[in-house]
Design an enzyme around this catalytic site. Sequence first.
Site, PDB file in Angstrom:
ATOM      1  N   THR A  70       0.820  -1.208   0.000  1.00  0.00           N
ATOM      2  CA  THR A  70       0.000   0.000   0.000  1.00  0.00           C
ATOM      3  C   THR A  70       0.859   1.265   0.000  1.00  0.00           C
ATOM      4  O   THR A  70       2.002   1.243   0.476  1.00  0.00           O
ATOM      5  CB  THR A  70      -0.908  -0.005   1.264  1.00  0.00           C
ATOM      6  OG1 THR A  70      -1.436   1.291   1.465  1.00  0.00           O
ATOM      7  CG2 THR A  70      -0.119  -0.364   2.517  1.00  0.00           C
ATOM      8  N   ASP A  71       0.292   2.354  -0.478  1.00  0.00           N
ATOM      9  CA  ASP A  71       1.006   3.636  -0.412  1.00  0.00           C
ATOM     10  C   ASP A  71       1.048   4.176   1.024  1.00  0.00           C
ATOM     11  O   ASP A  71       1.792   5.113   1.322  1.00  0.00           O
ATOM     12  CB  ASP A  71       0.360   4.673  -1.348  1.00  0.00           C
ATOM     13  CG  ASP A  71      -1.098   4.989  -1.028  1.00  0.00           C
ATOM     14  OD1 ASP A  71      -1.688   4.319  -0.152  1.00  0.00           O
ATOM     15  OD2 ASP A  71      -1.652   5.902  -1.663  1.00  0.00           O
ATOM     16  N   GLU A  72       0.248   3.555   1.927  1.00  0.00           N
ATOM     17  CA  GLU A  72       0.182   4.071   3.300  1.00  0.00           C
ATOM     18  C   GLU A  72       1.501   3.899   4.043  1.00  0.00           C
ATOM     19  O   GLU A  72       1.722   4.550   5.061  1.00  0.00           O
ATOM     20  CB  GLU A  72      -0.984   3.420   4.053  1.00  0.00           C
ATOM     21  CG  GLU A  72      -2.284   3.623   3.302  1.00  0.00           C
ATOM     22  CD  GLU A  72      -3.546   3.280   4.075  1.00  0.00           C
ATOM     23  OE1 GLU A  72      -3.524   3.255   5.301  1.00  0.00           O
ATOM     24  OE2 GLU A  72      -4.572   3.040   3.411  1.00  0.00           O
ATOM     25  N   LYS A  94       2.380  -3.349   7.268  1.00  0.00           N
ATOM     26  CA  LYS A  94       2.657  -3.519   5.824  1.00  0.00           C
ATOM     27  C   LYS A  94       4.091  -3.075   5.514  1.00  0.00           C
ATOM     28  O   LYS A  94       4.781  -3.698   4.699  1.00  0.00           O
ATOM     29  CB  LYS A  94       1.658  -2.716   4.981  1.00  0.00           C
ATOM     30  CG  LYS A  94       0.238  -3.212   5.007  1.00  0.00           C
ATOM     31  CD  LYS A  94       0.024  -4.619   4.450  1.00  0.00           C
ATOM     32  CE  LYS A  94       0.243  -4.718   2.959  1.00  0.00           C
ATOM     33  NZ  LYS A  94      -0.111  -6.067   2.446  1.00  0.00           N
ATOM     34  N   TYR A  97      -1.743  -0.656  10.961  1.00  0.00           N
ATOM     35  CA  TYR A  97      -1.870  -1.308   9.645  1.00  0.00           C
ATOM     36  C   TYR A  97      -0.681  -0.969   8.757  1.00  0.00           C
ATOM     37  O   TYR A  97       0.006  -1.855   8.241  1.00  0.00           O
ATOM     38  CB  TYR A  97      -3.182  -0.882   8.964  1.00  0.00           C
ATOM     39  CG  TYR A  97      -3.210  -1.183   7.469  1.00  0.00           C
ATOM     40  CD1 TYR A  97      -3.215  -2.504   7.008  1.00  0.00           C
ATOM     41  CD2 TYR A  97      -3.221  -0.149   6.515  1.00  0.00           C
ATOM     42  CE1 TYR A  97      -3.231  -2.784   5.641  1.00  0.00           C
ATOM     43  CE2 TYR A  97      -3.239  -0.426   5.163  1.00  0.00           C
ATOM     44  CZ  TYR A  97      -3.237  -1.745   4.721  1.00  0.00           C
ATOM     45  OH  TYR A  97      -3.243  -2.021   3.373  1.00  0.00           O
TER      46      TYR A  97
HETATM   47  P1  NAD Z   1      -9.435  -7.667   2.236  1.00  0.00           P
HETATM   48  O1  NAD Z   1      -9.450  -7.396   3.704  1.00  0.00           O
HETATM   49  O2  NAD Z   1     -10.655  -7.418   1.443  1.00  0.00           O
HETATM   50  O3  NAD Z   1      -9.031  -9.203   1.986  1.00  0.00           O
HETATM   51  C1  NAD Z   1      -8.010  -9.829   2.700  1.00  0.00           C
HETATM   52  C2  NAD Z   1      -8.113 -11.340   2.424  1.00  0.00           C
HETATM   53  O4  NAD Z   1      -7.024 -11.980   3.116  1.00  0.00           O
HETATM   54  C3  NAD Z   1      -9.403 -11.976   2.937  1.00  0.00           C
HETATM   55  O5  NAD Z   1      -9.907 -12.887   1.979  1.00  0.00           O
HETATM   56  C4  NAD Z   1      -8.968 -12.714   4.198  1.00  0.00           C
HETATM   57  O6  NAD Z   1      -9.755 -13.860   4.484  1.00  0.00           O
HETATM   58  C5  NAD Z   1      -7.536 -13.106   3.831  1.00  0.00           C
HETATM   59  N1  NAD Z   1      -6.690 -13.311   5.020  1.00  0.00           N
HETATM   60  C6  NAD Z   1      -6.580 -12.505   6.102  1.00  0.00           C
HETATM   61  N2  NAD Z   1      -5.713 -13.042   6.990  1.00  0.00           N
HETATM   62  C7  NAD Z   1      -5.243 -14.185   6.432  1.00  0.00           C
HETATM   63  C8  NAD Z   1      -4.308 -15.179   6.847  1.00  0.00           C
HETATM   64  N3  NAD Z   1      -3.693 -15.089   8.025  1.00  0.00           N
HETATM   65  N4  NAD Z   1      -4.057 -16.221   6.020  1.00  0.00           N
HETATM   66  C9  NAD Z   1      -4.690 -16.326   4.823  1.00  0.00           C
HETATM   67  N5  NAD Z   1      -5.595 -15.434   4.387  1.00  0.00           N
HETATM   68  C10 NAD Z   1      -5.868 -14.374   5.181  1.00  0.00           C
HETATM   69  O7  NAD Z   1      -8.191  -6.849   1.681  1.00  0.00           O
HETATM   70  P2  NAD Z   1      -8.003  -6.143   0.266  1.00  0.00           P
HETATM   71  O8  NAD Z   1      -8.552  -4.773   0.330  1.00  0.00           O
HETATM   72  O9  NAD Z   1      -8.434  -7.063  -0.799  1.00  0.00           O
HETATM   73  O10 NAD Z   1      -6.400  -5.993   0.243  1.00  0.00           O
HETATM   74  C11 NAD Z   1      -5.583  -7.006  -0.328  1.00  0.00           C
HETATM   75  C12 NAD Z   1      -4.135  -6.585  -0.233  1.00  0.00           C
HETATM   76  O11 NAD Z   1      -3.945  -5.375  -0.941  1.00  0.00           O
HETATM   77  C13 NAD Z   1      -3.657  -6.323   1.199  1.00  0.00           C
HETATM   78  O12 NAD Z   1      -2.361  -6.824   1.323  1.00  0.00           O
HETATM   79  C14 NAD Z   1      -3.688  -4.806   1.323  1.00  0.00           C
HETATM   80  O13 NAD Z   1      -2.717  -4.361   2.238  1.00  0.00           O
HETATM   81  C15 NAD Z   1      -3.339  -4.408  -0.099  1.00  0.00           C
HETATM   82  N6  NAD Z   1      -3.834  -3.081  -0.544  1.00  0.00           N
HETATM   83  C16 NAD Z   1      -5.171  -2.783  -0.405  1.00  0.00           C
HETATM   84  C17 NAD Z   1      -5.635  -1.553  -0.879  1.00  0.00           C
HETATM   85  C18 NAD Z   1      -7.109  -1.190  -0.793  1.00  0.00           C
HETATM   86  O14 NAD Z   1      -7.466  -0.050  -1.128  1.00  0.00           O
HETATM   87  N7  NAD Z   1      -7.987  -2.096  -0.382  1.00  0.00           N
HETATM   88  C19 NAD Z   1      -4.757  -0.649  -1.470  1.00  0.00           C
HETATM   89  C20 NAD Z   1      -3.397  -1.006  -1.601  1.00  0.00           C
HETATM   90  C21 NAD Z   1      -2.970  -2.238  -1.135  1.00  0.00           C
HETATM   91  P1  TYD Z   2     -10.719   3.767   4.245  1.00  0.00           P
HETATM   92  O1  TYD Z   2     -11.695   3.291   3.207  1.00  0.00           O
HETATM   93  O2  TYD Z   2     -10.812   3.173   5.614  1.00  0.00           O
HETATM   94  O3  TYD Z   2      -9.256   3.587   3.618  1.00  0.00           O
HETATM   95  P2  TYD Z   2      -7.822   4.096   4.191  1.00  0.00           P
HETATM   96  O4  TYD Z   2      -7.959   4.512   5.584  1.00  0.00           O
HETATM   97  O5  TYD Z   2      -6.998   2.849   4.049  1.00  0.00           O
HETATM   98  O6  TYD Z   2      -7.401   5.207   3.278  1.00  0.00           O
HETATM   99  O7  TYD Z   2     -10.869   5.341   4.397  1.00  0.00           O
HETATM  100  C1  TYD Z   2     -10.691   6.217   3.306  1.00  0.00           C
HETATM  101  C2  TYD Z   2     -10.784   7.631   3.843  1.00  0.00           C
HETATM  102  O8  TYD Z   2     -12.104   7.870   4.325  1.00  0.00           O
HETATM  103  C3  TYD Z   2      -9.870   7.882   5.026  1.00  0.00           C
HETATM  104  O9  TYD Z   2      -9.374   9.232   4.939  1.00  0.00           O
HETATM  105  C4  TYD Z   2     -10.781   7.743   6.239  1.00  0.00           C
HETATM  106  C5  TYD Z   2     -12.115   8.222   5.700  1.00  0.00           C
HETATM  107  N1  TYD Z   2     -13.318   7.588   6.288  1.00  0.00           N
HETATM  108  C6  TYD Z   2     -14.367   8.388   6.755  1.00  0.00           C
HETATM  109  O10 TYD Z   2     -14.308   9.637   6.709  1.00  0.00           O
HETATM  110  N2  TYD Z   2     -15.476   7.779   7.254  1.00  0.00           N
HETATM  111  C7  TYD Z   2     -15.589   6.410   7.334  1.00  0.00           C
HETATM  112  O11 TYD Z   2     -16.635   5.897   7.828  1.00  0.00           O
HETATM  113  C8  TYD Z   2     -14.504   5.599   6.849  1.00  0.00           C
HETATM  114  C9  TYD Z   2     -14.579   4.098   6.916  1.00  0.00           C
HETATM  115  C10 TYD Z   2     -13.390   6.237   6.329  1.00  0.00           C
END
Ligand code: NAD
Ligand code: TYD
Length: 357
Positions: free
Chosen positions: A138-140, A167, A163
């Site tokens: 993630t960019d975070e 990461k 988180y």
């Molecule tokens: P998500 O929470 O929707 O899915 C996570 C999946 O991992 C689930 O299916 C869960 O069951 C599985 N999981 C959790 N713990 C596990 C374990 N110990 N063993 C096996 N499986 C396990 O997450 P997502 O949003 O799909 O994110 C996927 C990846 O992408 C993550 O690594 C996250 O850090 C990264 N990422 C997400 C975003 C975003 O905007 N969602 C952006 C950049 C990077």
């Molecule tokens: P989120 O979807 O949790 O992603 P991330 O924190 O990983 O960027 O949140 C996106 C943005 O929205 C973040 O600045 C937090 C804000 N946010 C709210 O304002 N209200 C909410 O209920 C949630 C879940 C997030």
Amino acid sequence: MFSSQSTMLVTGGAGFIGSNFIHYLFRQPDFEGSVVNFDKLTYAGNLENLSEIEEQYGGKRYLFEKGDICDSEKVSAVFAKYGVDTVVNFAAESHVDRSIHGPAEFIQTNIVGTFTLLEAARASWAGRKDVLFHHVSTDEVFGSLGESDFFHENTSYDPRSPYSASKAASDHLVSAYFHTYGLPVTISNCSNNYGPYHFPEKLIPLMILNMQEEKLLPVYGDGKNIRDWLFVEDHCSAIYAILKKGQRGETYNIGGENEWTNINLVNRLCEIVAEKKSKPKDHYKKLINYVNDRPGHDRRYAINCDKIKNELGWKRSVTFEEGLDRTVSWYLANLQWIDRVKSGAYRQWIEKNYEAR
Ligand code: NAD
Ligand code: TYD
């Protein structure tokens, strides 16, 4: 080198991005290999996301293994059983707010789990170079930006939440395995994704669902935090480009070049949902509710993704307007999916069907 016949271990394949990635992969004409989806099925994992894939490819090119990436015996057994040559590591605890309330799971899965996978890959691949461990991050990890800067691949890590710190640690481990053991790895750091199958705790799906139920729309702090949004399919195409053409040992930033303050985004979502449900334009805006800010809330994320564009020829293909429209339509058409994901009924189905295996 990437082979079209690759046997890919996709961890976290039942989650939001992982399941979109598996759908994406099976749509690629140049992918003829197989996918092993390895997922613990936490609250965020939902096999229903993949029911069409299971129907079409199950038992042949698509295999599911329920397991924890921290379980070294099980992970090693899966490498051996299928002859895995590529790992795409999505598995993670992914929600910042949850990490604030309970960081332990984040340390375990995101750090210890990635370490366990790396060890299994190192043992199983024993110096092979025709393999790849791709780590999805993630960019975070880069922390928070001021008004005008961008995250580059060489921006120093400065994570602020449990988180992002977990990461960041996992990224460092992946990088260390490249430098220390010569494990062929790539890493991607992506901005906020949105699209179908997004668990309804994250901003965009939460807002759509609360509108559907006429509930308040909680906006943290002053609503002026900025995120760079990318449609999930464009993230999948970027990962696929890295698998095929990425340089081993390199990191690639992926982003939407699409910055929105949270409040502007929520207002736009209110308008789209109102239009689709034939309500007055401002109907849902009155539900907007400013609430206490998230502790350590990063102010702004913005990605410079010139490297993946210039070196791998990737570009995003879905505009924000189109992506939001598709996302809202998907949620409004899949309210039963949401009920099942939220109710826990789905968990019972999994226990009946998969726990016994
Ligand atoms: P998500 O929470 O929707 O899915 C996570 C999946 O991992 C689930 O299916 C869960 O069951 C599985 N999981 C959790 N713990 C596990 C374990 N110990 N063993 C096996 N499986 C396990 O997450 P997502 O949003 O799909 O994110 C996927 C990846 O992408 C993550 O690594 C996250 O850090 C990264 N990422 C997400 C975003 C975003 O905007 N969602 C952006 C950049 C990077
Ligand atoms: P989120 O979807 O949790 O992603 P991330 O924190 O990983 O960027 O949140 C996106 C943005 O929205 C973040 O600045 C937090 C804000 N946010 C709210 O304002 N209200 C909410 O209920 C949630 C879940 C997030």
